[in-house]
Structures are given as C-alpha cells and as structure tokens.
Design a protein around this motif. Structure first.
Motif, PDB file in Angstrom:
ATOM      1  N   SER A 107       0.847  -1.191   0.000  1.00 47.57           N
ATOM      2  CA  SER A 107       0.000   0.000   0.000  1.00 47.57           C
ATOM      3  C   SER A 107       0.880   1.237   0.000  1.00 47.57           C
ATOM      4  O   SER A 107       2.014   1.206   0.482  1.00 47.57           O
ATOM      5  CB  SER A 107      -0.882  -0.008   1.229  1.00 47.57           C
ATOM      6  OG  SER A 107      -1.588   1.197   1.310  1.00 47.57           O
ATOM      7  N   ILE A 108       0.356   2.319  -0.551  1.00 45.54           N
ATOM      8  CA  ILE A 108       1.144   3.547  -0.624  1.00 45.54           C
ATOM      9  C   ILE A 108       1.497   4.049   0.776  1.00 45.54           C
ATOM     10  O   ILE A 108       2.516   4.700   0.976  1.00 45.54           O
ATOM     11  CB  ILE A 108       0.403   4.622  -1.455  1.00 45.54           C
ATOM     12  CG1 ILE A 108       1.380   5.728  -1.852  1.00 45.54           C
ATOM     13  CG2 ILE A 108      -0.780   5.205  -0.698  1.00 45.54           C
ATOM     14  CD1 ILE A 108       1.079   6.436  -3.112  1.00 45.54           C
ATOM     15  N   SER A 109       0.694   3.667   1.759  1.00 48.65           N
ATOM     16  CA  SER A 109       0.962   4.126   3.124  1.00 48.65           C
ATOM     17  C   SER A 109       2.174   3.417   3.723  1.00 48.65           C
ATOM     18  O   SER A 109       2.686   3.817   4.754  1.00 48.65           O
ATOM     19  CB  SER A 109      -0.268   3.892   3.996  1.00 48.65           C
ATOM     20  OG  SER A 109      -0.591   2.526   3.978  1.00 48.65           O
ATOM     21  N   GLU A 110       2.650   2.360   3.073  1.00 53.87           N
ATOM     22  CA  GLU A 110       3.816   1.652   3.588  1.00 53.87           C
ATOM     23  C   GLU A 110       5.122   2.191   3.007  1.00 53.87           C
ATOM     24  O   GLU A 110       6.200   1.812   3.432  1.00 53.87           O
ATOM     25  CB  GLU A 110       3.717   0.157   3.253  1.00 53.87           C
ATOM     26  CG  GLU A 110       2.564  -0.541   3.954  1.00 53.87           C
ATOM     27  CD  GLU A 110       2.183  -1.860   3.279  1.00 53.87           C
ATOM     28  OE1 GLU A 110       3.031  -2.452   2.592  1.00 53.87           O
ATOM     29  OE2 GLU A 110       1.023  -2.275   3.431  1.00 53.87           O
ATOM     30  N   GLY A 111       5.017   3.051   2.002  1.00 58.32           N
ATOM     31  CA  GLY A 111       6.227   3.498   1.314  1.00 58.32           C
ATOM     32  C   GLY A 111       6.696   4.861   1.784  1.00 58.32           C
ATOM     33  O   GLY A 111       6.336   5.334   2.865  1.00 58.32           O
ATOM     34  N   CYS A 112       7.497   5.510   0.919  1.00 58.80           N
ATOM     35  CA  CYS A 112       8.026   6.821   1.235  1.00 58.80           C
ATOM     36  C   CYS A 112       6.880   7.792   1.472  1.00 58.80           C
ATOM     37  O   CYS A 112       5.942   7.846   0.683  1.00 58.80           O
ATOM     38  CB  CYS A 112       8.858   7.349   0.069  1.00 58.80           C
ATOM     39  SG  CYS A 112      10.395   6.483  -0.102  1.00 58.80           S
ATOM     40  N   PHE A 149       5.460  13.713  -2.660  1.00 59.72           N
ATOM     41  CA  PHE A 149       4.439  14.214  -3.575  1.00 59.72           C
ATOM     42  C   PHE A 149       3.503  13.106  -4.069  1.00 59.72           C
ATOM     43  O   PHE A 149       2.313  13.318  -4.246  1.00 59.72           O
ATOM     44  CB  PHE A 149       5.117  14.925  -4.755  1.00 59.72           C
ATOM     45  CG  PHE A 149       4.149  15.288  -5.839  1.00 59.72           C
ATOM     46  CD1 PHE A 149       3.112  16.178  -5.592  1.00 59.72           C
ATOM     47  CD2 PHE A 149       4.236  14.719  -7.098  1.00 59.72           C
ATOM     48  CE1 PHE A 149       2.206  16.503  -6.572  1.00 59.72           C
ATOM     49  CE2 PHE A 149       3.331  15.038  -8.089  1.00 59.72           C
ATOM     50  CZ  PHE A 149       2.306  15.935  -7.823  1.00 59.72           C
ATOM     51  N   CYS A 150       4.042  11.899  -4.277  1.00 59.60           N
ATOM     52  CA  CYS A 150       3.210  10.797  -4.766  1.00 59.60           C
ATOM     53  C   CYS A 150       2.041  10.523  -3.819  1.00 59.60           C
ATOM     54  O   CYS A 150       0.925  10.225  -4.260  1.00 59.60           O
ATOM     55  CB  CYS A 150       4.027   9.516  -4.886  1.00 59.60           C
ATOM     56  SG  CYS A 150       5.075   9.495  -6.317  1.00 59.60           S
ATOM     57  N   VAL A 151       2.341  10.587  -2.521  1.00 56.10           N
ATOM     58  CA  VAL A 151       1.300  10.263  -1.548  1.00 56.10           C
ATOM     59  C   VAL A 151       0.222  11.348  -1.563  1.00 56.10           C
ATOM     60  O   VAL A 151      -0.973  11.058  -1.523  1.00 56.10           O
ATOM     61  CB  VAL A 151       1.925  10.114  -0.146  1.00 56.10           C
ATOM     62  CG1 VAL A 151       0.876   9.620   0.836  1.00 56.10           C
ATOM     63  CG2 VAL A 151       3.112   9.171  -0.186  1.00 56.10           C
ATOM     64  N   TYR A 179      -3.571   7.541 -11.621  1.00 57.82           N
ATOM     65  CA  TYR A 179      -4.826   7.490 -10.884  1.00 57.82           C
ATOM     66  C   TYR A 179      -4.623   6.632  -9.639  1.00 57.82           C
ATOM     67  O   TYR A 179      -3.636   5.900  -9.532  1.00 57.82           O
ATOM     68  CB  TYR A 179      -5.944   6.912 -11.764  1.00 57.82           C
ATOM     69  CG  TYR A 179      -5.580   5.592 -12.404  1.00 57.82           C
ATOM     70  CD1 TYR A 179      -4.771   5.551 -13.530  1.00 57.82           C
ATOM     71  CD2 TYR A 179      -6.008   4.377 -11.859  1.00 57.82           C
ATOM     72  CE1 TYR A 179      -4.397   4.357 -14.101  1.00 57.82           C
ATOM     73  CE2 TYR A 179      -5.640   3.167 -12.430  1.00 57.82           C
ATOM     74  CZ  TYR A 179      -4.838   3.167 -13.556  1.00 57.82           C
ATOM     75  OH  TYR A 179      -4.456   1.978 -14.115  1.00 57.82           O
ATOM     76  N   ALA A 180      -5.570   6.735  -8.718  1.00 63.42           N
ATOM     77  CA  ALA A 180      -5.511   5.927  -7.504  1.00 63.42           C
ATOM     78  C   ALA A 180      -6.283   4.649  -7.745  1.00 63.42           C
ATOM     79  O   ALA A 180      -7.378   4.672  -8.285  1.00 63.42           O
ATOM     80  CB  ALA A 180      -6.110   6.691  -6.335  1.00 63.42           C
ATOM     81  N   GLN A 181      -5.689   3.534  -7.373  1.00 65.87           N
ATOM     82  CA  GLN A 181      -6.366   2.261  -7.595  1.00 65.87           C
ATOM     83  C   GLN A 181      -6.329   1.454  -6.307  1.00 65.87           C
ATOM     84  O   GLN A 181      -5.263   1.277  -5.718  1.00 65.87           O
ATOM     85  CB  GLN A 181      -5.633   1.497  -8.706  1.00 65.87           C
ATOM     86  CG  GLN A 181      -6.061   0.066  -8.831  1.00 65.87           C
ATOM     87  CD  GLN A 181      -6.911  -0.141 -10.067  1.00 65.87           C
ATOM     88  OE1 GLN A 181      -7.426   0.810 -10.643  1.00 65.87           O
ATOM     89  NE2 GLN A 181      -7.060  -1.373 -10.470  1.00 65.87           N
ATOM     90  N   ALA A 182      -7.498   0.994  -5.879  1.00 65.72           N
ATOM     91  CA  ALA A 182      -7.534   0.177  -4.663  1.00 65.72           C
ATOM     92  C   ALA A 182      -7.771  -1.267  -5.061  1.00 65.72           C
ATOM     93  O   ALA A 182      -8.509  -1.547  -5.997  1.00 65.72           O
ATOM     94  CB  ALA A 182      -8.658   0.654  -3.761  1.00 65.72           C
ATOM     95  N   LYS A 235      -6.165  -1.975  -0.208  1.00 64.87           N
ATOM     96  CA  LYS A 235      -4.855  -1.346  -0.276  1.00 64.87           C
ATOM     97  C   LYS A 235      -4.869  -0.482  -1.513  1.00 64.87           C
ATOM     98  O   LYS A 235      -5.196  -0.943  -2.600  1.00 64.87           O
ATOM     99  CB  LYS A 235      -3.774  -2.410  -0.423  1.00 64.87           C
ATOM    100  CG  LYS A 235      -3.372  -3.056   0.879  1.00 64.87           C
ATOM    101  CD  LYS A 235      -2.198  -3.975   0.609  1.00 64.87           C
ATOM    102  CE  LYS A 235      -1.674  -4.611   1.867  1.00 64.87           C
ATOM    103  NZ  LYS A 235      -0.601  -5.555   1.542  1.00 64.87           N
ATOM    104  N   SER A 236      -4.480   0.764  -1.324  1.00 60.48           N
ATOM    105  CA  SER A 236      -4.593   1.679  -2.441  1.00 60.48           C
ATOM    106  C   SER A 236      -3.213   2.097  -2.921  1.00 60.48           C
ATOM    107  O   SER A 236      -2.264   2.121  -2.147  1.00 60.48           O
ATOM    108  CB  SER A 236      -5.393   2.894  -2.004  1.00 60.48           C
ATOM    109  OG  SER A 236      -5.696   3.664  -3.124  1.00 60.48           O
ATOM    110  N   ASN A 237      -3.134   2.390  -4.203  1.00 56.96           N
ATOM    111  CA  ASN A 237      -1.854   2.696  -4.802  1.00 56.96           C
ATOM    112  C   ASN A 237      -1.949   3.690  -5.926  1.00 56.96           C
ATOM    113  O   ASN A 237      -3.003   3.862  -6.522  1.00 56.96           O
ATOM    114  CB  ASN A 237      -1.246   1.416  -5.368  1.00 56.96           C
ATOM    115  CG  ASN A 237      -0.048   1.042  -4.567  1.00 56.96           C
ATOM    116  OD1 ASN A 237       0.909   1.798  -4.508  1.00 56.96           O
ATOM    117  ND2 ASN A 237      -0.118  -0.096  -3.914  1.00 56.96           N
TER     118      ASN A 237
END
Lengths: 664, 529
Positions: free
Chosen positions: A402-407, B309-311, B337-340, B345-347
C-alpha cells in the motif's frame, strides 16, 4: 495495420454503361398489405432493382461500415464510368462521408439505356482510378512534411474495387493488362511531381455482377500477382443479396474487421409495452477486439458460430445487467469503433440509441460452466460507439504494497483537500485548432507553464504552512484549525514564520510584473519595524512569555470575536471556550469587552507594526461598512453609548400599541 | 511481466567443470548459483515480479508456481534432481500451458531458459523439432511463438565457442527467432567458473531486471519513483516509425481530468508508481558500513515520515475521482490514478496510452488541451455541473443519423409502410408524411432506383381512391400532388424543366422548390376554407 497499407486508399470504380440499367431480376415486394385493409385491394406489383442500383447500394454499405469504423484516414475515391469517367469525390477528409457520395450519385442518376454501348467502357474509370491512386492524400502529405529526410518511409499503396459486368475471362485479362500499363505510365509521371506519388502496390478486386437466373460468363479467381506492383482477384456474383453479402465479406477482409453478436438484449415489444423479449444485434469492429479469443484458441468457448449464408463467423457475447457507471475506471486493453451490420433494423437502432444516450453495457462470455466472465463493454463517447475490451485475467500487479507503507506513507497531514482544489484549477479543456493562435505555445505547453507557476511555493503538509491554513480557518475543517492553534511556537514567533512564508510565496512570483514586485515591496515594508519598537519588544518578550499562558484565553477570544465579524467565520465561534452555557443562562458578563474589541486596540499593539489580524479585521470592517448604512445610533454615539427609542418619549407618553389602534 | 525460469535438469547438466586446484563443480551447480544470484537480486530490487520455476528433461515439471516468495524459489533450486535427456519442445508446451492458465494470452511474459547448450539427441531434440517444423498438423504445432508476447532469455552454461562448434548456437538462434525475436542469448565469457557465470547472470539482470527509476514532476513538485513493471519500448508502425519509443525518465504531469471524462480509456500497459528515497542508494558504499546497518531501519522510517508528492497526489486523486494526464515522451501520454485492490490497499498507478498525438478520440489532440483558466468561462461550470468532454467528431456515424439502407427487403418495406401510414392520417400528419417521403425519394434518386418512385406514386394514387367520404379534402390533394411529383422525379429532370420553365438545377434542388411550393398550396387551401 500499417498507416499506409493498401487500406489507406480505396477507389471504387462502378460501371455506368447501358447494360447496368438491366434488371437484377430480384423482386422486392414493397406493398405489404395489412390484414385490416386487404379486402378488394390489388397489391402493387413487386419492384426490382437494376444492376446499377444493386452495385450502388452495396458499395454505399461498404463505405458506411468503413466510415463508421475508420472515420479518418481510410479513404475512398468513388468513380463512375460510362462514355467517360466521373469522379464523385476526392481524397480530402471533408469529402469522406456517405452523405456526400449519395448526393453526387443522385446527380449522376441511373445509366441511360439508350446511350451508345460502343462508346461506353469501364476502362475510362479504371484508368482514372490509377491516376487517382497516384494523387497524394492529406495524411501522406502531412507525414512526408513532418518526416523530412525519412519521407521515403511514406508508402503509396491502394486498392481498386471494380463493380462491373464483364464479358468474359479474356475481357477481365484485358482490363488487368490495361491497369498494369497505366500504373507504369503514371509512375513515370509521378517521379517528376511533388503532388503525385508512384504506386508501390495496387490490389485489384474485380466484382463481376450478373442478373439472377443467368449463367455467369466470368469465373471466380483467387488473388494472384499480375506484376510486382499489381495483384488481382475476381469475384463473380449474382446481383441482389449475394452481392450484398460479398461486399460485406470484402469490407471485413480489407479492413481487418470481425463480427460480434450481442445476444439477450432485453427490449420492450412495440405492440405490448409490458412484455419484453430478447433480441440479438450484430456489430462489426476491428478484429483485435477478439484477439484474446483468437490467441487462446477459445473461439468456440466464446460462442462462435459459422453461418450458412457465407458470412464470416461471429462471436456471441451476452448483454449483462447490472450496468456500469461512468465513474468506474475499468482496466481496458482496447477500444474499437463499431458499425451495426443491419443499421436501421429496430433492435439495432434500439441498442445504438440506448448507448448514444450515454449508457454503457457490460458484455459477458456465454459459458455453460463456471463463473461469468465479463470481457467487453459497449460505451459511446461523443456520439461514437466503442467496443471496449476489458481485462478478465489475473493481474500481475495484485497485492502491491500500500502507498501508506512506502516513502511519505507515514505522514498524516497532507493538504489533500487543497491539492484537490489545485487539481480542479488545473483541469484541461479542448482548444479548437481554429481558435489556437499558432504563434503562441501549444495549449498543453501553456498547461504545463500554469502548473509551474502554481507550484512555485506549495507546501505539501499542513504543519509546513501558516498562510494556507489561514485560508482554511474559515472552512469547517476542524483538524486544520486544531493544528494551527496547537502550534508549538510562541505567538510572535508564529507571526515571524507567517511573514517569512508570505514573503517566500510572493518572492517566487515577483519577477512576473511590476505589480507583483509592488506586492512584494509592500510585504517587505510591513515587516520592517521601527528600531525603538524592536527594543521594546525585546524587553517585553520575557514578560509576554510568562503571561502568555494566562492571557491566551483572553487574547484568543478577542481574536475570535473579530473573526466573527466577517460573515464567513461563523463556525469558528464554536471553538470559543467560554460559550458553553445553556441558552437560558443570563447574559455573559464579558459582553462589554466584546463591544470594545474592534476599536480599542491593546496599547502595545497600537504602536507596533500592524498585525495581520488587525489588517484583516480592518479590511473586513471597511468592506462590510460599504454594504450597509451605518446605524445612526453608532454614528452619533457618545462613548459608544446612545439612547434608543428616544422618539417614544416625545409622543405624549402614550403606549405604542394603543397609539397604533387609535390611528385606525 | 511474470517470469518463468525453465531449468534444464538433463544428465548433461551434471557434467563436471574442471577447475584447477579447487573442488569440482557440475554445470548444474553453476546454473543454480547464477539463478540464486538472480533470485536474490529480484527479492531486493524487483520483488513484485511473479516468478515460476520449472524443470525439464524429456518431461517437464512445475516446481514452484508463480510467486513473489523468492525463498521458496531458492529452496526448490537446492532440491533439484537429475533426469534423462533434454527435450525443449515439450518443455515449451509446458510453459505455454502454465502461463496461459495463470495469466491468459494477453499478458507479456519473460522466459529464462537455463541450459548447457546440449539440446538433446534424436526425436525430441531441438534439432529434430526445428527440422520437422513444416511437416506438422494443426494439433502438433511447435509451441513458438507463444500466444502471449514473449521475451526469451537463453542462459547457456557454456561459452560461445563451445556452442558454435556444434549446431547448438544456430538452433538456439532459430528458437529465439521463432519466439518473435524479442530477447537475447547469453553465453559465458571465457572459461566456465563461478565468476564467469555470475557475470552472465549479471548481464541478464542489467538487461531485464533492473528497476525503472524516474522522476514524476508536477510543475515544481516532484518525487523520485520506481515504475513497475518496467515500461517496454513500443513500435506503433514499423514502416513509418521503425525506431521503438521509450518512456522518458522524466514523467511530467500536464494537467488533470475527471474520471468520467477520461472514461475507461484503452491502455497498452499498467504500472505501479512507487515513491522511492534516492539518497539511500547513492551513499550505500561508505566507510562506516556497520553504522549504516544500524541506521537502516531509521533511514526507512525517515523516508516514511518525510512528505512525498506521490502520496499527496494519490490522496487527492482518490478523493476527487480524478486522473492526472502525464507526458511520457514527445508524443506519448498516460494517466495517473488511484487504484484500490480488493483488500482496500490503495496505490498510485500509471497506465500508458498508445503513443501518438490523439490516443483517445474523445479527448481530441492532447497537444490541444489547455488550462481552463484561459477559457472565456469555466467549461466545467461554476458548480462542476458541466464538462467540455467528450470532444464530438464533425461527421456523425451511420447509426447516429437516419440513414437509408434497402439491402434487405424489410428495410424497404418498413420505409414504404411508414409513408402509407402517414398518408392515411393526412392532413394531420402532413409534415411527417413529407419528411418520410422525402427521405425515400432522396435515397431512391441516389441509388438510381426510379422504379421505386413510380411504384410509390401508384400506391399514393391508390390510397387517394380509397379515402373515405369523410376524409378531409386536403388529404386527397396532398396525395395527388405527391404522387405527381414522384412520377416527375422518376423520369428525368428535363421534363420538370419543361413544365416549370423557371426550374433548373439538380433533382434535389428541384424537389426542394416543389416542396416549398407545395407547402404554400396547403396554406392556400387552409385560407380558402
């Protein structure tokens, strides 16, 4: 398909000689009598189309499908041949519509049976077709200009579809030879011209049309090479529906099309509005929409059926409810324009209208066993219907971290809402090529430039910024407010940070114009403090720090009250700690200071540099005072006091109510 | 892009390698050593790759199905056993099955074939397979090319001279060509030893398994990112532009769009965009190696805690339901785009459009998308109730206009019936009657179908005689007039010119004039009454 394959240029050469006026002998009953009126009425004799009519309507159908699926850069040049050739349109993009061709055909009219057959020949048209293939198209010109030194990569290939009534196989051979000769001649001419291109490949498709009930004089022949430049194939077809089927197959072959039949489409019955029946609609589209089926050898599973009528096979996909909404972003690996095979049948038009009205339909593979697999979606965009191919396989990107686990994943106070606003301000819009001034930068470059300007100073998290949070104070984002008020710095340190930030922000733009520079100058001027003030501040700081804690409530309240004056900040008042009493409790004791807070500045502030709060308060007060007439009482008050309802005393001490009644 | 490692476990792999002075190795040991190195690299730098391990001799076996568990793969390598002879063809059939079952036929795959270059003997050998290529029926086709796009890497635990001494190299080259030509044959440089095999696998890693690093820009905001899987070079038209286009390492956001406006666009590939801390890699070689080890957890924690910035972008794209349009090359775009996933878990994801100036017809040319601030008024409306998309093409498609097709008799019958139905309801339906009549007439003239015009004229005359006594007088007039005009149109324009001296021009112009005249007459009738 290559950009400049033979499919880029198609020339139709249609025979307009007297014998094409002959009847196809396929009769059409157009007077279908309804039961209620049948009594005693003699029905009209069936009509029959001429060979010409058959050729024209089938070639138009070919073009209709072609233009639906490839609205750009698969071009048709339509030529009619009798005692001379008539070119009905050009390669230009604006000429590429069936509407255009139909009106040109109406002007030509049917062949004149009384014309001298000796003067008439399909050859006039075929020679014109070769000449036409040498003419450069807009796309060829654009690419050649753009590619400069690699311009030779732009090829010139094309196809001639000749609809005629040939006399014999020898006659066909004569036509082929003539085309071959013309190509050689024209290529020589083209070598010395800028607007002409030599033909590198030409495919001749000769369709011999003969009336029903007659024997053909010309034999079918598969594609063969006549020369390195010319291939030729011959189709001998009876006029009428056989010809229609043949051209349908040809358009699919020539343009890599495939057929999908949508099945189980629920439709209301015309006669009985309450019942619904299921219908099928066949669509043509680029064959890549079936790529997955072809590759996996899954054609049979996907419901292919080879049809008896000689048409190519079709793949069946099932209409699938529930529908999808537009907010979902499907993983789509291809989108292909469609054309219904039977465009004005009722089921077709029901389906296309449904889609044109903005709805999308998911399609599933019909399977006898197992879970349902949704593999396609029909959807329209801007009046065009597309068959979207959806990925139905396992994703190689599944279960990512998940993006929350990264930088930056642990940071919790990103300015998500503010960046949302930023994105909205930086949305894009199409700029028509006519309204774009070519001397300016391209619209997309201007978009990038705007992004650059807007991000010169853009703190990503709430705790990094003061000025942007002040903007947010008026909003009801409680979290933001807490953060700003919870700042670990003492008050004047906060001001210092704020001023620094403001200066940074304005500095990044100061170079833009003189006026930007003046704003910066103003901010710098506001910050510079008189020297004795600095001294006093230093002395006072210690005391302030000590008193800060005790004063905090009080001073914050003053701040709050003045914020309250602006219409926007009502919500803020909820945070004032001392308004916790019930509405019934007596007037709060501190009403007086509230009245005074606006104009009675604390003495030490009045001397110091202007605080942002008072700048802001003054601004709002001035702005508000412009909106209404000042209350007479306040304007003529003494020590902020004014006696209300003075006029009542002057009216003989009479009760207001009684006075009102008496006057009646 | 999933990887299949196909390991040769035939007897020839157990041939010893002579190394002076040290212990004896088999070729298999060297291959396993190389693969361990590959797996270790992937575990730390390419860990999202799914990898499967297959062993083959005359039979094949799936030892580890697709996984990201590189320990399991290494463990399986340590348990390899030795079997009989090499049979590449059956193994390739196995790969085909395993890949298609897992990923279908559209997902590109990488195949790492590890062998010693002794490719079997007799029936089942690669030489035999290639010699009999053209003598096969549909059911016994050679498995290459695979239906899915393939990158074939052939790792030979042998040096080039050794392979060229026999026809092994030629056969392997033919194999690569058959697979579609995408890939490479790697051989050992110099004598066979641990080091030279390491070198060979090192070249494979650099070629195919090095992470793709880029910088994502949005004006002055930026973030270092890894794009996974590596974006592949693309050739759109090998004739006009044979040079493959590659994704730039500077990904530049050009603006934002609503999800509903971009509307499930077709994409050629999808990638995760993972923010990375770059400094960590730069000073990995340093004096205080032990210090760094201690600091490492805190370093990654630091990376987690410093804003990225990505977050921010991901969060806002998700909340607003928007996508960012991103430029990948001179005329190549994609979207962020944001994809869950199903586990919430979203990315941040990036999809690549087909290279070219206009990948999505409903957006128009991407270079002609400009900032809304330059528009006279906000094209999205003050309350976001409007949208400037989709861009509508100038010409309508056939199904969006009322085209006339009479290829099937039913099409013609329907059109005639429509006219007759309206004819019976004259004068109420005068307008629809003429509209339908005009449509039929226009098509009949274009198709040169004059017989139809005569036929319909007769039908209208018949309808006129069938009118009941109660019918409005205008009905009879309209029917007679229309029938007359159709007959005129079905002969020739010249006759019309004779009758109406002032009329000239094309048939449709003439009809237009007649039609106008007709309308006038009707008004005249109404007035008279």
């Amino acid at each position: 398909m290559k950009m400049f394959s033979v499919a880029h240029k198609t020339v139709f050469v249609v025979d307009h000689c007297p014998y094409m006026a002959e009847s196809s002998r396929q009769q059409v009953e157009c007077d279908v009598l309804t039961k209620s009126r049948a009594q005693g009425v003699i029905p009209l004799a069936p009509v029959s189309k001429s060979l010409w009519t058959c050729a024209v309507e089938c070639s138009m159908e070919y073009c209709r499908i072609l233009y639906d699926v490839y609205p750009r850069d698969k071009l048709v040049n339509y030529i009619v041949s009798d005692s001379e050739f008539h070119i009905l349109n050009s390669w230009r993009r604006e000429d590429q519509t069936t509407l255009e061709l139909m009106s040109a055909l109406a002007a030509v009219g049917p062949p004149n049976p009384r014309e001298d057959p000796e003067c008439c020949s399909i050859l006039h048209g075929l020679v014109a077709a070769v000449e036409s293939l040498c003419k450069i198209t807009e796309l060829q010109h654009e690419r050649r200009t753009a590619m400069m030194d690699t311009a030779e990569r732009v090829s010139n290939r094309g196809r001639i579809i000749c609809l005629t009534n040939a006399k014999s196989d020898t006659h066909v051979r004569m036509l082929e030879d003539c085309i071959q000769e013309t190509i050689m001649e024209q290529n020589k001419l083209a070598a010395g011209s800028d607007r002409l291109m030599a033909i590198q490949q030409c495919d001749l498709v000769l369709v011999h049309i003969y009336p029903q009930g007659e024997d053909t004089l010309v034999s079918d022949r598969p594609k063969k090479d006549i020369s390195p430049l010319l291939t030729s194939e011959v189709h001998s077809v009876r006029a009428g529906r056989h010809l229609a089927t043949k051209l349908n197959i040809l358009v699919q072959q020539h343009f890599d099309l495939a057929s999908t039949t949508i099945t189980n489409i629920p439709m209301k019955e015309e006669q009985h509005a309450n019942t619904s029946a299921n219908y099928d609609v066949e669509l043509l589209h680029h064959r890549d929409a079936h790529l997955e089926f072809f590759k996996s050898g899954d054609l049979h599973m996907a419901g292919t059926s080879t049809r008896e009528n000689g048409l190519k096979e079709t793949i069946t996909l099932k209409w699938c409810t529930p529908r999808t909404n537009g907010i979902e972003l499907h993983y789509c690996t291809g989108a292909y324009r469609i054309s219904p095979t039977d465009v004005n049948s009722r089921p077709s038009s029901c389906l296309t209208n449904f889609l044109l009205n903005g709805r999308s339909v998911l399609l599933e593979q019909p399977r006898k066993l197992g879970s349902k697999v949704i593999s396609h979606m029909l959807s329209s965009h801007g009046g065009e219907i597309f068959l979207h191919v959806l990925n139905s396989n396992r994703s190689t990107l599944e279960d990512p971290p998940s993006i929350s686990e990264g930088c930056g994943g642990r940071v919790t106070d990103y300015r998500i809402t503010d960046f949302g606003e930023f994105m909205k301000e930086n949305r894009l819009t199409p700029v028509s090529e006519s309204s774009h001034d070519p001397s300016l930068k391209l619209p997309i470059e201007r978009g990038k430039a705007q992004l650059e300007r807007h991000t010169r100073y853009w703190p990503m998290i709430i705790s990094q910024t003061t000025i942007f949070n002040m903007q947010a104070v008026s909003s009801d984002d409680e979290e933001t407010q807490e953060r700003t008020t919870r700042s670990p710095f003492p008050r004047d340190e906060q001001y210092r940070i704020m001023w620094n930030e403001l200066e940074t922000l304005v500095k990044t733009h100061a170079g833009a114009t003189d006026r930007h520079q003046r704003v910066l100058d103003c901010i710098v001027a506001c910050r510079s403090k008189p020297p004795e003030e600095e001294e006093r501040k230093k002395r006072g700081r210690k005391r302030e720090d000590r008193e800060d804690r005790t004063e905090k409530n009080g001073s914050k309240e003053t701040e709050d009250k003045s914020w309250q004056d602006s219409e926007k900040s009502v919500v803020r008042s909820e945070n004032i700690p001392n308004i916790t009493d019930s509405p019934d409790s007596p007037e709060p004791l501190n009403k007086k200071p509230r009245l005074n807070s606006d104009d009675l500045q604390p003495p030490d502030r009045a001397k110091g540099p202007v605080s942002l709060l008072s700048m802001w308060t003054n601004r709002i007060t001035v702005a508000n005072s412009r909106k209404h007439q000042e209350f007479v009482g306040r304007a003529s008050s003494v020590n902020n006091k004014f006696e209300l309802y003075q006029h009542l005393k002057e009216e003989n001490g009479m009760d207001v109510h009684e006075n009102g009644k008496a006057s009646r | 892009m999933p990887t299949v490692v196909l390991m040769d476990v035939s007897l020839s792999m157990t041939r010893p390698v002579c190394l002076d002075g040290s212990e004896e190795f088999q070729r298999k040991n060297l291959a396993v050593h190389g693969l361990n190195m590959l797996f270790e690299h992937m575990a730390s730098n390419y860990r999202l790759e799914f990898t499967a391990l297959m062993a083959f001799s005359s039979l094949w076996e799936l030892l580890v199905p697709f996984t990201r568990d590189y320990n399991a793969l290494q463990e399986a390598l340590s348990r390899l056993e030795d079997y009989d002879k090499t049979c590449v063809e059956s193994a390739l059939n196995g790969v085909n099955n395993v890949v298609q079952q897992e990923w279908g036929s559209a997902c590109p795959c990488q195949l790492v074939l590890v062998t010693d270059g002794s490719l079997g003997i007799g029936k089942g050998s690669l030489r035999h397979s290639l010699q009999t290529l053209k003598q096969r029926g549909e059911d016994k086709k050679f498995p290459l090319p695979f239906p899915f796009p393939t990158k074939l890497f052939i790792m030979c635990v042998a040096n080039a001279e050794e392979l060229q001494a026999t026809d092994a190299m030629d056969n392997l080259e033919e194999l690569l060509r058959l697979s579609g030509g995408d890939g490479q044959i790697f051989t050992v440089d110099g004598p066979l030893c641990m080091k030279s095999v390491q070198g060979m696998f090192g070249r494979l890693i650099d070629f195919a398994y090095s992470p793709f690093h880029a910088v994502l820009h949005c004006g002055n905001l930026s973030s270092d990112v890894q794009v996974f899987p590596r974006p592949e070079p693309v050739v759109v038209d090998d004739e006009v532009e044979p040079m493959p286009q590659t994704v730039s390492t500077d990904l530049e956001i050009v603006g934002f769009l609503e999800i509903a406006d971009i509307s499930s666009p077709p994409v050629i590939s999808r990638h995760l965009v993972l923010p990375i801390a770059v400094n960590k890699d730069v000073d990995e070689v340093g004096a205080g190696a032990t210090d760094e080890l201690e600091e490492e957890p805190s370093a990654s924690q630091m990376a987690g805690k410093s804003p990225n910035f990505c977050v921010l972008l991901h969060g806002s794209l998700k909340v607003e339901g928007m996508v960012a349009l991103v430029q990948l090359g001179p005329e190549w775009f994609g979207m962020l785009y944001a994809q869950a996933d199903s586990k919430k878990k979203s990315n941040l994801m990036m999809s690549l459009f087909e290279p070219g100036p206009e990948p999505l017809p409903w957006l128009g040319k991407i270079s002609h998308l400009g900032p809304i601030s330059e528009a006279a008024e906000n094209p999205y409306g003050e309350d976001d109730s409007k949208s400037p998309f989709p861009v509508t093409p100038q010409a309508k498609r056939s199904y969006a206009q009322n085209v006339t097709v009479w290829i099937k008799a039913s099409g013609l019958q329907t059109d005639v019936q429509k006219i007759l139905r309206n004819a019976r309801k004259l004068p109420d339906k005068t307008q629809t009657f003429y509209k339908e009549l005009n449509r039929l007439r226009k098509a009949a003239l274009a198709f040169g179908f004059w017989e139809l015009l005569k036929g319909v004229a007769e039908l209208l005359e018949r309808e006129c005689t069938l009118l009941p006594d109660s019918a409005h007088p205008d009905a009879a007039f309209q029917l007679t007039h229309a029938a007359q005009q159709l007959k005129l149109a079905s002969t020739a324009t010249s006759q019309l010119e004779l009758k109406h001296g002032r009329l000239s021009g094309t048939a449709s112009e003439v009809f237009h004039v007649l039609f106008e005249e007709l309308k006038g007459t009707r008004h005249f009738f109404v007035k008279m009454r």
